[in-house]
Motif scaffolding. Structure first.
Motif, PDB file in Angstrom:
ATOM      1  N   TYR A 316      -1.580  -1.983  -4.409  1.00 36.70           N
ATOM      2  CA  TYR A 316      -1.701  -2.878  -3.258  1.00 36.70           C
ATOM      3  C   TYR A 316      -1.662  -2.111  -1.943  1.00 36.70           C
ATOM      4  O   TYR A 316      -2.385  -2.450  -0.998  1.00 36.70           O
ATOM      5  CB  TYR A 316      -0.593  -3.932  -3.289  1.00 36.70           C
ATOM      6  CG  TYR A 316      -0.905  -5.138  -4.134  1.00 36.70           C
ATOM      7  CD1 TYR A 316      -1.995  -5.948  -3.834  1.00 36.70           C
ATOM      8  CD2 TYR A 316      -0.119  -5.484  -5.225  1.00 36.70           C
ATOM      9  CE1 TYR A 316      -2.302  -7.054  -4.597  1.00 36.70           C
ATOM     10  CE2 TYR A 316      -0.413  -6.596  -5.999  1.00 36.70           C
ATOM     11  CZ  TYR A 316      -1.500  -7.375  -5.684  1.00 36.70           C
ATOM     12  OH  TYR A 316      -1.801  -8.470  -6.440  1.00 36.70           O
ATOM     13  N   ALA A 320      -4.482  -2.113   0.814  1.00 32.10           N
ATOM     14  CA  ALA A 320      -4.197  -2.428   2.214  1.00 32.10           C
ATOM     15  C   ALA A 320      -4.703  -1.324   3.141  1.00 32.10           C
ATOM     16  O   ALA A 320      -5.205  -1.603   4.233  1.00 32.10           O
ATOM     17  CB  ALA A 320      -2.694  -2.630   2.403  1.00 32.10           C
ATOM     18  N   ILE A 413      -6.354  -9.711   1.207  1.00 33.70           N
ATOM     19  CA  ILE A 413      -5.866  -8.385   1.578  1.00 33.70           C
ATOM     20  C   ILE A 413      -4.980  -8.447   2.821  1.00 33.70           C
ATOM     21  O   ILE A 413      -3.964  -7.759   2.902  1.00 33.70           O
ATOM     22  CB  ILE A 413      -7.051  -7.430   1.777  1.00 33.70           C
ATOM     23  CG1 ILE A 413      -7.772  -7.224   0.439  1.00 33.70           C
ATOM     24  CG2 ILE A 413      -6.591  -6.098   2.352  1.00 33.70           C
ATOM     25  CD1 ILE A 413      -8.964  -6.313   0.510  1.00 33.70           C
ATOM     26  N   SER A 414      -5.345  -9.283   3.782  1.00 26.04           N
ATOM     27  CA  SER A 414      -4.525  -9.398   4.998  1.00 26.04           C
ATOM     28  C   SER A 414      -3.136  -9.938   4.666  1.00 26.04           C
ATOM     29  O   SER A 414      -2.120  -9.425   5.159  1.00 26.04           O
ATOM     30  CB  SER A 414      -5.210 -10.311   6.018  1.00 26.04           C
ATOM     31  OG  SER A 414      -6.397  -9.730   6.498  1.00 26.04           O
ATOM     32  N   THR A 417      -1.249  -7.256   2.821  1.00 25.30           N
ATOM     33  CA  THR A 417      -0.871  -6.187   3.754  1.00 25.30           C
ATOM     34  C   THR A 417       0.345  -6.598   4.579  1.00 25.30           C
ATOM     35  O   THR A 417       1.290  -5.808   4.758  1.00 25.30           O
ATOM     36  CB  THR A 417      -2.047  -5.856   4.686  1.00 25.30           C
ATOM     37  OG1 THR A 417      -3.163  -5.431   3.895  1.00 25.30           O
ATOM     38  CG2 THR A 417      -1.675  -4.755   5.663  1.00 25.30           C
ATOM     39  N   ARG A 426       4.816  -0.194   2.848  1.00 22.52           N
ATOM     40  CA  ARG A 426       3.810   0.679   3.467  1.00 22.52           C
ATOM     41  C   ARG A 426       4.485   1.852   4.179  1.00 22.52           C
ATOM     42  O   ARG A 426       3.997   2.974   4.149  1.00 22.52           O
ATOM     43  CB  ARG A 426       2.949  -0.106   4.448  1.00 22.52           C
ATOM     44  CG  ARG A 426       2.092  -1.167   3.783  1.00 22.52           C
ATOM     45  CD  ARG A 426       1.074  -1.726   4.738  1.00 22.52           C
ATOM     46  NE  ARG A 426       0.012  -0.783   5.022  1.00 22.52           N
ATOM     47  CZ  ARG A 426      -0.921  -0.968   5.956  1.00 22.52           C
ATOM     48  NH1 ARG A 426      -0.889  -2.063   6.707  1.00 22.52           N
ATOM     49  NH2 ARG A 426      -1.874  -0.084   6.157  1.00 22.52           N
TER      50      ARG A 426
END
Length: 553
Positions: A316, A320, A413-414, A417, A426
């Protein structure tokens, strides 16, 4: 007695699937025993998929569940089959109340004593169980009762599947054989777990505890004193079916917000909690008037181990960051992508998938171009699905379909993320990258210091003519083997042709005929070795693109 029942079921199953098997054999050989391959059109596949659907419905509960699982496995079936089977629901009428009552009273005692009120008309009749409404201490409850006699039927059918699998894998490629074996293992495990209502109660209670402080997620509570291995009594929570978009709009509910809640909930289940609801089709999801998502039916649920969680996070995070190389590395480490796959081609496939997940339009010519590269470069299906990831993929695909129904422009995806950023994944990946870069720099510096000494020693060995080179040739696709076979056949043909001519001049017709037949057989084998080509013959389907096409039609 159980084995005898399995033999009877085996005969019934074979009889049901015999037309499909015969058609498949004719595809491989136009006249079964001889002839070339038959071209199979998309219309033929749809027709066969409908026939398969009818056979699964005829064979009953176990095979209906198998069909539902097959509908989430594009690595096993062509897209036409997946589309047809995706509409497969539990079309099994509820068992007679008299039979269900026997099961209920064996577990809890007399119905009139256990419950304040009990409606004997089932509100849901599924393959493995059926649901009734009742009251306990004045509170509405849902009572799930296992279908009478289902245990023996399922065990007999599982034996039939086990006996049939070795025959099926002989007719498919290595990649599909791997997927079929993992599918059979997964199916046997999940259907047994789904019949165990005590396990379902435990999973339900654990997931409910994980979301106890989240007002946007509703998980019914379990009445433990009214539950057992064959009966599960839960809090009755009403709501609007999540796919009923017209009713949701009438109530003024923000469908995009509901889709975001659904994706975030599953991200937390899989990445953080390690336990998840694995059957998120619209019949098991509802929305309350305040926009909270209600989850039903935890019979199909699973756990994710720490290694898989870590790799899913890596995947993921790579998505992202739109880091294609990292995406492919994560897929290889999870075991879902063959290390021998053409990375350049798979990278283009992943780019298309990311575009689709973001809701961007995809040019048809580019899809066709990539399909051509796939057919030219990949000789075995490169994507595989280990059994420990099968339920996770099922969840991902079904949740995507539900979210697109709620909001056709939903950006997966947003949302993913934002979730990863909020949870700190992240930042951890950036720190990990910095640490790995520093280690690589240190190793490079050490190598730079040692390199002149090693190079000097190697040059000394060259000067003394004492340098040996060892080379290993890997031939995973059998290219060298096919080349050698062609060379041998060519040499045999080159000698047999003049031999036949010589026999025709000097010997009798019998010897000449035998030699000519042998020569013809060798020539045919050589011709077929050049003509034979394995590859992927499928049309890629992208969820959003197909939805837009259907909407346009």
């Amino acid at each position: 007695m159980a084995v005898l029942r399995s033999y009877r079921r085996f005969v019934v199953v074979v009889w049901q699937f015999l037309p499909l098997v015969w058609g498949y054999l004719r595809d491989r050989r136009r006249f079964v025993l001889f002839g070339g391959k038959r071209r199979v059109t998309s219309e033929m596949r749809v027709e066969r998929a409908q026939r398969l659907l009818d056979s699964l419905l005829t064979l009953g509960p176990t095979f209906i569940k198998l069909g539902q699982l097959l509908s989430t496995r594009p690595d096993v079936l062509p897209p036409e089959y997946v589309d047809v089977l995706s509409d497969l629901q539990d079309r099994v009428p509820p068992a007679d109340w008299a039979d269900a009552r026997v099961v209920l009273e064996d577990e809890l005692g007399p119905v009139d004593e256990a419950f304040d009120d009990f409606d004997t008309d089932a509100i849901s009749g599924a393959s493995l169980g059926q649901v009734y409404t009742a009251e306990v201490d004045g509170e509405p409850v849902a009572v799930k009762v296992r279908r009478p006699g289902i245990e023996d039927l399922v065990e007999a059918d599982l034996r039939v599947i086990k006996w049939t699998l070795p025959l099926v894998v002989r007719f498919v490629g290595e990649g599909q054989a791997f997927s079929l074996q993992s599918l059979a293992d997964e199916f046997a495990k999940t259907i047994r777990e789904e019949m165990d209502y005590a396990r379902e109660a435990e999973m339900l209670a654990e997931i409910r505890e994980n979301f106890a402080d989240d007002p946007n997620v509703v998980v019914p509570s379990v009445y433990e004193d009214y539950s057992d291995s064959r009966v599960l009594t839960m809090q009755y929570v009403s709501g609007t079916k999540i796919s009923d978009v017209e009713e949701l709009d009438r109530q003024g509910i923000d469908r995009s917000a509901v889709a975001e809640t659904l994706e975030r909930t599953y991200l937390q289940m899989i990445i953080e909690d390690g336990v998840f609801h694995a059957d998120p089709h619209p019949g098991n999801l509802a929305v309350r008037e305040d926009g909270a998502v209600v989850f039903y039916d935890f019979g199909m649920s699973g756990r994710v181990d720490e290694f898989v969680q870590e790799k899913i996070v890596d995947f993921y995070v790579a998505v992202a960051n739109q880091d294609i190389d990292a995406i492919l590395d994560a897929l290889v480490e999870m075991g879902t992508l063959s290390p021998e796959a053409d990375r350049a081609t798979m990278a283009e496939v992943m780019e298309l998938a990311i575009q689709d997940a973001r809701g961007e339009s995809i040019e048809t010519y580019r899809v066709q171009q990539i399909v051509g590269k796939v057919e030219d470069t990949i000789y075995e299906f490169p994507l595989r699905l280990p059994s420990n990831l099968a339920l996770v993929l099922r969840v991902a695909t079904v949740v995507e379909g539900v979210c697109v129904t709620l909001d056709p422009d939903f950006d997966f995806i947003s949302v993913a993320t934002d979730f990863l950023t909020e949870q700190g994944y992240r930042e951890e990946s950036i720190k990990q990258f910095a640490t790995q870069t520093a280690e690589q720099f240190q190793q490079s510096a050490q190598s730079a210091v040692r390199l002149p000494q090693k190079l000097d020693r190697a040059l000394d060995r060259v000067e003394r003519e004492d340098l040996h080179v060892r080379a290993d040739l890997e031939d995973g696709n059998g290219v060298v083997d096919r080349l050698a076979r062609r060379i041998v056949l060519g040499l045999v043909l080159a000698t047999s042709v003049p031999t036949t001519a010589l026999l025709y001049v000097t010997a009798d017709l019998t010897a000449t005929g035998v030699s000519a037949a042998f020569t013809g057989a060798v020539a045919l084998a050589l011709y077929r070795s050049f003509k034979k080509r394995r590859g992927i013959r499928t049309t890629p389907q992208f969820t959003r693109q197909s939805l837009r096409d259907r909407g346009g039609d």
